[in-house]
Design a protein around this motif. Sequence first.
Motif, PDB file in Angstrom:
ATOM      1  N   GLU A 146      12.128  54.202  52.161  1.00 54.50           N
ATOM      2  CA  GLU A 146      11.918  55.086  51.235  1.00 54.50           C
ATOM      3  C   GLU A 146      12.907  56.186  51.262  1.00 54.50           C
ATOM      4  O   GLU A 146      13.320  56.567  49.966  1.00 54.50           O
ATOM      5  CB  GLU A 146      10.420  56.050  51.398  1.00 54.50           C
ATOM      6  CG  GLU A 146       9.399  54.968  51.149  1.00 54.50           C
ATOM      7  CD  GLU A 146       7.857  55.508  51.603  1.00 54.50           C
ATOM      8  OE1 GLU A 146       7.998  56.584  52.527  1.00 54.50           O
ATOM      9  OE2 GLU A 146       7.006  55.261  51.291  1.00 54.50           O
ATOM     10  N   GLU A 148       6.288  44.832  49.009  1.00 55.61           N
ATOM     11  CA  GLU A 148       7.353  44.225  48.170  1.00 55.61           C
ATOM     12  C   GLU A 148       7.211  44.086  46.566  1.00 55.61           C
ATOM     13  O   GLU A 148       8.191  44.040  45.968  1.00 55.61           O
ATOM     14  CB  GLU A 148       7.364  42.375  48.945  1.00 55.61           C
ATOM     15  CG  GLU A 148       8.743  41.831  48.154  1.00 55.61           C
ATOM     16  CD  GLU A 148       8.438  40.677  48.729  1.00 55.61           C
ATOM     17  OE1 GLU A 148       9.496  40.102  48.808  1.00 55.61           O
ATOM     18  OE2 GLU A 148       7.333  39.878  49.124  1.00 55.61           O
ATOM     19  N   SER A 149       6.022  44.096  46.059  1.00 56.83           N
ATOM     20  CA  SER A 149       5.546  44.177  44.898  1.00 56.83           C
ATOM     21  C   SER A 149       5.732  45.558  44.070  1.00 56.83           C
ATOM     22  O   SER A 149       5.752  45.903  42.783  1.00 56.83           O
ATOM     23  CB  SER A 149       4.408  43.729  44.631  1.00 56.83           C
ATOM     24  OG  SER A 149       4.193  42.355  45.180  1.00 56.83           O
ATOM     25  N   GLY A 150       5.914  46.522  45.071  1.00 57.68           N
ATOM     26  CA  GLY A 150       6.264  47.835  44.433  1.00 57.68           C
ATOM     27  C   GLY A 150       5.359  48.943  44.882  1.00 57.68           C
ATOM     28  O   GLY A 150       5.299  50.218  44.227  1.00 57.68           O
ATOM     29  N   ASP A 151       4.112  48.448  45.435  1.00 61.12           N
ATOM     30  CA  ASP A 151       3.173  49.484  46.117  1.00 61.12           C
ATOM     31  C   ASP A 151       3.586  50.253  47.031  1.00 61.12           C
ATOM     32  O   ASP A 151       3.703  50.039  48.252  1.00 61.12           O
ATOM     33  CB  ASP A 151       1.853  48.772  46.166  1.00 61.12           C
ATOM     34  CG  ASP A 151       0.666  49.730  46.765  1.00 61.12           C
ATOM     35  OD1 ASP A 151       0.885  51.005  46.378  1.00 61.12           O
ATOM     36  OD2 ASP A 151      -0.466  49.153  47.200  1.00 61.12           O
ATOM     37  N   MET A 152       4.195  51.855  46.787  1.00 57.66           N
ATOM     38  CA  MET A 152       4.905  52.516  47.639  1.00 57.66           C
ATOM     39  C   MET A 152       3.642  53.332  48.602  1.00 57.66           C
ATOM     40  O   MET A 152       4.213  53.953  49.463  1.00 57.66           O
ATOM     41  CB  MET A 152       5.740  53.439  47.068  1.00 57.66           C
ATOM     42  CG  MET A 152       6.807  52.706  46.376  1.00 57.66           C
ATOM     43  SD  MET A 152       7.762  51.729  47.082  1.00 57.66           S
ATOM     44  CE  MET A 152       8.845  52.771  48.365  1.00 57.66           C
ATOM     45  N   LYS A 193       9.342  51.431  56.502  1.00 55.35           N
ATOM     46  CA  LYS A 193       9.027  51.960  55.230  1.00 55.35           C
ATOM     47  C   LYS A 193       9.470  53.430  54.904  1.00 55.35           C
ATOM     48  O   LYS A 193      10.169  53.496  53.875  1.00 55.35           O
ATOM     49  CB  LYS A 193       7.500  51.796  54.987  1.00 55.35           C
ATOM     50  CG  LYS A 193       7.029  52.529  53.653  1.00 55.35           C
ATOM     51  CD  LYS A 193       5.547  52.564  53.742  1.00 55.35           C
ATOM     52  CE  LYS A 193       5.187  53.303  52.546  1.00 55.35           C
ATOM     53  NZ  LYS A 193       3.545  53.807  52.560  1.00 55.35           N
ATOM     54  N   SER A 211       2.243  43.808  49.092  1.00 57.11           N
ATOM     55  CA  SER A 211       1.916  44.700  48.417  1.00 57.11           C
ATOM     56  C   SER A 211       3.073  45.482  48.227  1.00 57.11           C
ATOM     57  O   SER A 211       3.430  46.128  47.184  1.00 57.11           O
ATOM     58  CB  SER A 211       0.855  45.281  48.787  1.00 57.11           C
ATOM     59  OG  SER A 211      -0.213  44.645  48.790  1.00 57.11           O
ATOM     60  N   GLU A 227      16.159  54.661  49.320  1.00 50.84           N
ATOM     61  CA  GLU A 227      15.688  54.690  47.872  1.00 50.84           C
ATOM     62  C   GLU A 227      15.974  56.010  47.232  1.00 50.84           C
ATOM     63  O   GLU A 227      16.442  56.127  46.217  1.00 50.84           O
ATOM     64  CB  GLU A 227      14.388  54.102  47.823  1.00 50.84           C
ATOM     65  CG  GLU A 227      14.011  53.786  46.106  1.00 50.84           C
ATOM     66  CD  GLU A 227      14.923  53.052  45.521  1.00 50.84           C
ATOM     67  OE1 GLU A 227      15.046  52.947  44.104  1.00 50.84           O
ATOM     68  OE2 GLU A 227      15.815  51.969  45.929  1.00 50.84           O
TER      69      GLU A 227
END
Length: 434
Positions: A209, A178-182, A205, A176, A212
Motif C-alpha cells: 500500500e 489480488e482482485s483489488g480489494d484493499m 499488504k 481478494s 502504491e
Amino acid sequence: MKIKYKLITAMTSVVIIMMLLFIFLIQIQFFISRDLAYYTNKKQLDQIEQTFIHYYQKKHTWSHITKQKKPTTLPFVLMDPHGKVLWKSADEQTSTIVDASFPLILKSNKNEIGHLYVMTPRQYQVYIIKNTWNKYMYGVVGLASLLGIVFAFLLILLISGTLTRPIRTITQKIRSFESGDMDVDFEIGRKDEFNEIGHALASMKQKLERTEEARKTLVSNVAHELKTPLMVIHGEIELLHIQQKTITDAKYESISEEIQRLTKIIHDILHLSKVEAQQEILSRKWFPLADLLAKLENKTAHLFHQSRAILLYPETDQQIYADEDKLLQILYNLVQNALIHGQTTSTVTISIKTTATETILSVADDGQGMNDKDRIFLFERFYRGDKSRSRKTGGSGIGLSIVKAYVEMHGGSIDIQSKEGQGTIFHLKMPNSS
C-alpha cells in the motif's frame, strides 16, 4: 486437497508398516516361546540327548536304534545328518514335531552324527497357537488394516480440515486482495504458525500500500514537476515569438533554470532506475577525503549562496576506500537535502570519525528537523513527508533513496537522528575494505 491426499497416503503407509511390524513381532514371539520351553526342560532334554549319543558311540551306527527302549515318553524325531528320519515316536506327524521342537545337534568326537527333535507339552501348545495364528493371520491382519485405514481416513479428514481451513481462508483473502480489494484483513485470529503467516501478509499488504501510494505520488509529482517548467519554457518562447524580440539575459536565465530543473528530475529518475536494475558498478579505491570535500564545496557553492548558509568541514589527511563519484553524489544529496528540506538551515557541518573497520561521515544541519513518521520513511523511494511544500522545496523524493542504495552497494549503512526544531544528523558508515 493435495495436503489431504498426502496425509492419507502417509497414514496408510504408516498403518501398513505397523501391521507388518506387528506380524514380524508375533512370529518372533513364537520362536522365543519355543526356545523358552526348551530351556525350561533343558535338564531332561540333555539326558535324552546324551542317551542317543552314548548309543552311537557304543555302536558307531544308528542301525537297530528303533529296537531300543524309548528314552522318553515325549514325542521325538531322530534324523541322520542328511535329514533322513531314523526313528519317530508318538502319533504326531514328523513335520509337527520338527516345527514345534528346538533342534538338537548330536555330535561325537566333534563330528555331527544326527539331529534330534524332542517336543515338550509347552512347545506343542505354542505350535498349536502358531498354526491357528497362521491360519487366520491374513484375515485378522486384513481386517485390522482396513479398520486402521478407515480410522486413519477419518482422523485425516479431521486433521486436514483443521489444517486446510486457515489455508483456504488465507488463499481466499490473497485472491481478494489480488482482485483489488484493499480492505482485506489478513489477521486470522489463531495462536499458531498460521497467525504468523497472517501477520507477514498484513505487513506485506502495508508495504504494498505504501509502495502504491508512493508510485501514485511519484506520477503526480513528476507530472507536476515536468509540466510546470515545460509551461514556463513554452510561454517564454511563445511570448518572444509574438513580440518578435531576441532573448534577453533575464529570459535566458529563466528558461535555463527550468531546463536545469527538468534535467535534475530526469537525472534522479534514471539514477534510481539503474540502482533498482543493479546496473550501477562500483569503482572503489583509496583517495584523500580532503579532495572529496573540496569537490563537494565547489559543487554545492551555488546552493549555499542561494540559501545564505555555510558549509563547515574539518581539515584532514585521512583516506577512504570507496567509489569517489558515488560518495560525492551521496554527500551532495545529503547537503542538498539539509539546505532544501531544513528550510531554516544556516550551517551544514561535516564531521569525520575513523575506526579500525569503518569510516563514519556525519552530515548535520541546524534546520527545522522532522517528526518520527518522516524519519521512519525518509529513505522510502518517492516518499515526500510534507506534501504542502512547493515544488521548489519539495524535490522528487528520490535523492535519499539513491543515497541509501549507494551506501548499501558499498556494504555500509546510514542512519538518522532528527527532532523537530533541533536539526538533523545523517551518520554514514563506510567499511574500510571490500
